[in-house]
Write a protein that holds these residues in place. Structure first.
Motif, PDB file in Angstrom:
ATOM      1  N   LYS A  25     -35.996  -8.857  29.712  1.00 30.43           N
ATOM      2  CA  LYS A  25     -34.669  -9.463  29.707  1.00 30.43           C
ATOM      3  C   LYS A  25     -33.894  -9.063  30.961  1.00 30.43           C
ATOM      4  CE  LYS A  25     -30.772 -10.230  26.610  1.00 30.43           C
ATOM      5  NZ  LYS A  25     -30.241  -9.945  25.278  1.00 30.43           N
ATOM      6  N   ASN A  26     -33.254 -10.049  31.588  1.00 31.99           N
ATOM      7  CA  ASN A  26     -32.430  -9.883  32.782  1.00 31.99           C
ATOM      8  C   ASN A  26     -33.213  -9.432  34.007  1.00 31.99           C
ATOM      9  OD1 ASN A  26     -30.082 -10.637  31.363  1.00 31.99           O
ATOM     10  ND2 ASN A  26     -29.857  -8.551  30.608  1.00 31.99           N
ATOM     11  N   LYS A  27     -34.518  -9.608  33.997  1.00 31.38           N
ATOM     12  CA  LYS A  27     -35.350  -9.287  35.159  1.00 31.38           C
ATOM     13  C   LYS A  27     -36.335 -10.428  35.349  1.00 31.38           C
ATOM     14  CE  LYS A  27     -34.937  -4.347  34.624  1.00 31.38           C
ATOM     15  NZ  LYS A  27     -35.582  -3.077  34.452  1.00 31.38           N
ATOM     16  N   SER A  28     -36.798 -10.600  36.556  1.00 35.01           N
ATOM     17  CA  SER A  28     -37.761 -11.676  36.822  1.00 35.01           C
ATOM     18  C   SER A  28     -39.184 -11.136  36.742  1.00 35.01           C
ATOM     19  CB  SER A  28     -37.485 -12.304  38.183  1.00 35.01           C
ATOM     20  OG  SER A  28     -37.559 -11.322  39.191  1.00 35.01           O
ATOM     21  N   LYS A  29     -39.469 -10.408  35.674  1.00 35.07           N
ATOM     22  CA  LYS A  29     -40.791  -9.823  35.488  1.00 35.07           C
ATOM     23  C   LYS A  29     -41.255 -10.083  34.065  1.00 35.07           C
ATOM     24  CE  LYS A  29     -40.074  -6.331  38.912  1.00 35.07           C
ATOM     25  NZ  LYS A  29     -40.188  -4.990  39.334  1.00 35.07           N
ATOM     26  N   GLY A  30     -42.565 -10.182  33.900  1.00 40.74           N
ATOM     27  CA  GLY A  30     -43.103 -10.393  32.572  1.00 40.74           C
ATOM     28  C   GLY A  30     -44.603 -10.573  32.621  1.00 40.74           C
ATOM     29  N   VAL A  31     -45.169 -10.906  31.477  1.00 45.01           N
ATOM     30  CA  VAL A  31     -46.601 -11.133  31.345  1.00 45.01           C
ATOM     31  C   VAL A  31     -46.825 -12.327  30.420  1.00 45.01           C
ATOM     32  CG1 VAL A  31     -47.228  -8.709  31.724  1.00 45.01           C
ATOM     33  CG2 VAL A  31     -46.835  -9.521  29.403  1.00 45.01           C
ATOM     34  N   ILE A  32     -48.071 -12.751  30.373  1.00 43.92           N
ATOM     35  CA  ILE A  32     -48.505 -13.813  29.466  1.00 43.92           C
ATOM     36  C   ILE A  32     -49.510 -13.190  28.512  1.00 43.92           C
ATOM     37  CG2 ILE A  32     -49.678 -16.056  29.302  1.00 43.92           C
ATOM     38  CD1 ILE A  32     -47.038 -16.265  30.758  1.00 43.92           C
ATOM     39  N   SER A  33     -49.403 -13.491  27.223  1.00 41.19           N
ATOM     40  CA  SER A  33     -50.395 -12.962  26.282  1.00 41.19           C
ATOM     41  C   SER A  33     -51.751 -13.593  26.577  1.00 41.19           C
ATOM     42  CB  SER A  33     -49.971 -13.219  24.828  1.00 41.19           C
ATOM     43  OG  SER A  33     -49.938 -14.596  24.541  1.00 41.19           O
ATOM     44  N   ASN A  34     -52.822 -12.821  26.353  1.00 42.44           N
ATOM     45  CA  ASN A  34     -54.155 -13.331  26.659  1.00 42.44           C
ATOM     46  C   ASN A  34     -54.664 -14.209  25.516  1.00 42.44           C
ATOM     47  OD1 ASN A  34     -55.098 -11.566  24.699  1.00 42.44           O
ATOM     48  ND2 ASN A  34     -55.688 -10.013  26.174  1.00 42.44           N
ATOM     49  N   SER A  35     -55.938 -14.570  25.563  1.00 42.04           N
ATOM     50  CA  SER A  35     -56.489 -15.532  24.606  1.00 42.04           C
ATOM     51  C   SER A  35     -56.499 -15.032  23.167  1.00 42.04           C
ATOM     52  CB  SER A  35     -57.903 -15.946  25.021  1.00 42.04           C
ATOM     53  OG  SER A  35     -58.741 -14.814  25.065  1.00 42.04           O
ATOM     54  N   ASP A  36     -56.422 -13.715  22.959  1.00 43.76           N
ATOM     55  CA  ASP A  36     -56.352 -13.203  21.587  1.00 43.76           C
ATOM     56  C   ASP A  36     -54.939 -12.751  21.222  1.00 43.76           C
ATOM     57  OD1 ASP A  36     -56.112 -10.808  22.951  1.00 43.76           O
ATOM     58  OD2 ASP A  36     -57.623  -9.750  21.792  1.00 43.76           O
ATOM     59  N   GLY A  37     -53.935 -13.200  22.013  1.00 47.01           N
ATOM     60  CA  GLY A  37     -52.534 -12.858  21.738  1.00 47.01           C
ATOM     61  C   GLY A  37     -52.137 -11.486  22.238  1.00 47.01           C
ATOM     62  N   GLY A  38     -53.049 -10.772  22.883  1.00 37.82           N
ATOM     63  CA  GLY A  38     -52.789  -9.408  23.326  1.00 37.82           C
ATOM     64  C   GLY A  38     -52.018  -9.326  24.633  1.00 37.82           C
ATOM     65  N   PHE A  39     -51.309  -8.214  24.823  1.00 34.79           N
ATOM     66  CA  PHE A  39     -50.589  -7.939  26.060  1.00 34.79           C
ATOM     67  C   PHE A  39     -50.388  -6.437  26.192  1.00 34.79           C
ATOM     68  CE2 PHE A  39     -47.350  -8.139  22.820  1.00 34.79           C
ATOM     69  CZ  PHE A  39     -46.478  -7.116  23.141  1.00 34.79           C
ATOM     70  N   LYS A  40     -50.059  -5.996  27.402  1.00 37.76           N
ATOM     71  CA  LYS A  40     -49.668  -4.606  27.600  1.00 37.76           C
ATOM     72  C   LYS A  40     -48.628  -4.544  28.714  1.00 37.76           C
ATOM     73  CE  LYS A  40     -53.326  -2.880  30.642  1.00 37.76           C
ATOM     74  NZ  LYS A  40     -54.342  -1.864  30.799  1.00 37.76           N
ATOM     75  N   ILE A  41     -47.703  -3.593  28.558  1.00 34.56           N
ATOM     76  CA  ILE A  41     -46.576  -3.447  29.478  1.00 34.56           C
ATOM     77  C   ILE A  41     -46.429  -1.971  29.820  1.00 34.56           C
ATOM     78  CG2 ILE A  41     -44.064  -3.680  29.674  1.00 34.56           C
ATOM     79  CD1 ILE A  41     -44.315  -6.047  27.724  1.00 34.56           C
ATOM     80  N   PRO A  42     -46.210  -1.633  31.103  1.00 34.86           N
ATOM     81  CA  PRO A  42     -45.999  -0.229  31.472  1.00 34.86           C
ATOM     82  C   PRO A  42     -44.756   0.322  30.766  1.00 34.86           C
ATOM     83  CG  PRO A  42     -46.264  -1.606  33.428  1.00 34.86           C
ATOM     84  CD  PRO A  42     -46.155  -2.512  32.253  1.00 34.86           C
ATOM     85  N   PHE A  43     -44.954   1.325  29.913  1.00 35.59           N
ATOM     86  CA  PHE A  43     -43.863   1.812  29.065  1.00 35.59           C
ATOM     87  C   PHE A  43     -42.754   2.484  29.864  1.00 35.59           C
ATOM     88  CE2 PHE A  43     -41.838   4.984  26.310  1.00 35.59           C
ATOM     89  CZ  PHE A  43     -41.335   4.134  25.345  1.00 35.59           C
ATOM     90  N   GLU A  44     -43.100   3.402  30.746  1.00 34.14           N
ATOM     91  CA  GLU A  44     -42.075   4.172  31.466  1.00 34.14           C
ATOM     92  C   GLU A  44     -41.169   3.284  32.313  1.00 34.14           C
ATOM     93  OE1 GLU A  44     -41.093   7.358  31.140  1.00 34.14           O
ATOM     94  OE2 GLU A  44     -42.541   7.432  29.516  1.00 34.14           O
ATOM     95  N   LEU A  45     -41.717   2.207  32.874  1.00 41.03           N
ATOM     96  CA  LEU A  45     -40.922   1.322  33.724  1.00 41.03           C
ATOM     97  C   LEU A  45     -39.898   0.512  32.934  1.00 41.03           C
ATOM     98  CD1 LEU A  45     -43.679  -0.080  36.112  1.00 41.03           C
ATOM     99  CD2 LEU A  45     -41.969   1.658  36.631  1.00 41.03           C
ATOM    100  N   TYR A  46     -40.217   0.217  31.671  1.00 38.80           N
ATOM    101  CA  TYR A  46     -39.391  -0.730  30.920  1.00 38.80           C
ATOM    102  C   TYR A  46     -38.928  -0.210  29.563  1.00 38.80           C
ATOM    103  CZ  TYR A  46     -41.328  -3.687  34.536  1.00 38.80           C
ATOM    104  OH  TYR A  46     -41.695  -4.202  35.737  1.00 38.80           O
ATOM    105  N   LYS A  47     -39.011   1.090  29.306  1.00 37.31           N
ATOM    106  CA  LYS A  47     -38.697   1.618  27.974  1.00 37.31           C
ATOM    107  C   LYS A  47     -37.258   1.364  27.549  1.00 37.31           C
ATOM    108  CE  LYS A  47     -38.028   6.326  29.659  1.00 37.31           C
ATOM    109  NZ  LYS A  47     -38.600   7.659  29.644  1.00 37.31           N
ATOM    110  N   LYS A  48     -36.347   1.137  28.483  1.00 40.04           N
ATOM    111  CA  LYS A  48     -34.945   0.874  28.131  1.00 40.04           C
ATOM    112  C   LYS A  48     -34.637  -0.620  28.069  1.00 40.04           C
ATOM    113  CE  LYS A  48     -33.341   5.184  30.157  1.00 40.04           C
ATOM    114  NZ  LYS A  48     -32.511   5.822  31.184  1.00 40.04           N
ATOM    115  N   ASP A  49     -35.649  -1.444  28.270  1.00 40.12           N
ATOM    116  CA  ASP A  49     -35.446  -2.888  28.344  1.00 40.12           C
ATOM    117  C   ASP A  49     -35.784  -3.594  27.036  1.00 40.12           C
ATOM    118  OD1 ASP A  49     -34.633  -3.272  31.141  1.00 40.12           O
ATOM    119  OD2 ASP A  49     -36.616  -2.483  31.604  1.00 40.12           O
TER     120      ASP A  49
END
Length: 181
Positions: A25-49
């Motif tokens: 939210k409020n940033k131009s960053k993100g990911v797309i879930s893969n073919s099994d709906g899975g995703f991963k996000i770096p926790f320390e960079l975005y833990k307050k987001d």
């Protein structure tokens, strides 16, 4: 780096939701879930987001990243949401008000191939990721930086396109399935 992992599933039948958009939210960053709906996000960079999740056919959802558990794959349930769209009418530019049928639109697209596709050679540098999934686990994760040389639209891809790998990484943090690799 620690990651928070998740999997998007349908509320009705618990099936995976592939290729959903997950934005910070409020940033131009993100990911797309893969073919099994899975995703991963770096926790320390975005833990307050906050994560904004959307996919066609589902109600959007917001989730605080800090509420996700780093020690497991978080199941995130999305509710189906069907929306009726209004009819779309295709017309020429304002200078020509006549309506076109599907055949005329396709013929116009073919006529304009030279305007819409480059017949000149070009190249681009990209990021490549390859993996397999076996029993819901990722295997053989490989990543690379590569450059693609495309001779243009007039040359068959298999004959003319060339690639150069600048950096290749076999990620050893994942189990290897020797048959699949």
């Amino acid at each position: 780096m620690e990651f928070v992992k998740g999997r998007l599933i349908n509320s009705k039948d618990k099936s995976p939701i592939p290729f959903a958009t997950l934005l910070i939210k409020n940033k131009s960053k993100g990911v797309i879930s893969n073919s099994d709906g899975g995703f991963k996000i770096p926790f320390e960079l975005y833990k307050k987001d906050t994560l904004l999740i959307s996919s066609i056919g589902y109600a959007s959802k917001e989730i605080a990243i800090s509420s996700l558990d780093k020690s497991k794959i978080n199941l995130i349930v999305l509710l189906e949401q069907i929306e009726q769209l209004d009819e779309v009418l295709l017309v020429d530019a304002p200078r020509k008000k006549r309506k076109r049928n599907a055949k005329n639109i396709v013929n116009l697209a073919i006529k304009n191939i030279t305007n819409n596709y480059s017949f000149s050679p070009y190249s681009y540098i990209g990021y490549y990721r390859d993996y397999q999934i076996k029993e819901k686990e990722y295997l053989n994760l490989n990543e690379a930086l590569l450059e693609v040389f495309d001779p243009g639209f007039g040359v068959a891809d298999l004959k003319g396109t060339q690639t150069r790998i600048y950096q290749n990484k076999n990620n050893n943090n994942f189990q290897t399935d020797t048959i699949a690799s």
